[in-house]
Design a protein around this motif. Structure first.
Motif, PDB file in Angstrom:
ATOM      1  N   UNK A  87      12.073  91.550 127.351  1.00  9.82           N
ATOM      2  CA  UNK A  87      12.581  92.903 127.916  1.00  9.82           C
ATOM      3  C   UNK A  87      11.201  93.521 128.397  1.00  9.82           C
ATOM      4  N   UNK A  88      11.024  94.317 129.408  1.00  7.93           N
ATOM      5  CA  UNK A  88      10.154  94.897 130.368  1.00  7.93           C
ATOM      6  C   UNK A  88      10.717  95.726 131.045  1.00  7.93           C
ATOM      7  N   UNK A  89      10.889  97.034 130.673  1.00  8.18           N
ATOM      8  CA  UNK A  89      12.122  98.027 132.034  1.00  8.18           C
ATOM      9  C   UNK A  89      11.278  98.536 132.082  1.00  8.18           C
ATOM     10  N   UNK A 132      11.299  90.942 123.477  1.00 11.86           N
ATOM     11  CA  UNK A 132      12.270  91.160 122.958  1.00 11.86           C
ATOM     12  C   UNK A 132      12.769  90.055 124.771  1.00 11.86           C
ATOM     13  N   UNK A 133      13.933  89.252 123.808  1.00 15.25           N
ATOM     14  CA  UNK A 133      14.266  88.617 125.378  1.00 15.25           C
ATOM     15  C   UNK A 133      16.010  89.456 125.854  1.00 15.25           C
ATOM     16  N   UNK A 134      16.257  89.266 127.077  1.00 17.99           N
ATOM     17  CA  UNK A 134      17.119  89.323 127.737  1.00 17.99           C
ATOM     18  C   UNK A 134      18.044  88.837 128.489  1.00 17.99           C
ATOM     19  N   UNK A 135      19.148  88.277 128.502  1.00 17.12           N
ATOM     20  CA  UNK A 135      20.329  87.906 129.730  1.00 17.12           C
ATOM     21  C   UNK A 135      20.028  88.044 131.027  1.00 17.12           C
ATOM     22  N   UNK A 136      19.765  87.859 132.239  1.00 21.24           N
ATOM     23  CA  UNK A 136      19.942  88.492 133.137  1.00 21.24           C
ATOM     24  C   UNK A 136      21.597  87.438 134.068  1.00 21.24           C
TER      25      UNK A 136
END
Length: 138
Positions: A87-89, A132-136
């Motif tokens: 996560x790097x928004x 943190x991680x995200x699924x895209x």
């Protein structure tokens, strides 16, 4: 605070539970950047991908950005691309590439405990990553 000057490696495996959960939902047929393969034989950035792709790219900036852009290209050909990303928004990559092209983003609860060898050469699978991680989904 973690030492960001340590020479971090890009070769970390997705935990089996997370891959299985995603594979049960999406039924993957290709991984363009598997943990162990000979990049001299093929390069996931230079070959066509499958119809249903799982991508846990290297997290070094250039490679991560390149795999996100390749996933967007492949998705525009009608292919499913499911990416596990940090996560790097606040980045250009997130705002100019991921947001306008994503089908869905899922933010994961708790940090993912990737599997691999640390800087001391020890195999670890119980230490959370730095992000943190995200699924895209493209």
């Amino acid at each position: 605070m973690k030492n960001r000057n340590i020479n971090h490696k890009d070769d970390w495996a997705t935990p089996e539970y997370l891959y299985k959960e995603l594979n049960n939902e999406f039924n993957f047929d290709f991984d363009p950047c598997p943990l162990t393969h000979d990049v001299e034989l093929w390069d996931g950035l230079k070959i066509p991908w499958g119809e249903r792709n799982f991508i846990n790219p290297p997290y070094s900036r250039k490679l991560k950005d390149a795999f996100v852009k390749k996933a967007i290209e492949e998705s525009k050909e009608g292919k499913l691309c499911v990416m596990l990303l940090p996560v790097s928004t606040s980045t250009v990559l997130f705002h100019e590439y991921i947001l306008p092209n994503k089908k869905e983003i899922r933010f994961l609860f708790k940090r993912v405990k990737f599997c691999g060898y640390n800087t001391f050469g020890e195999y670890v699978n119980n230490i959370p990553g730095m992000h943190d991680s995200m699924i895209v989904i493209f």
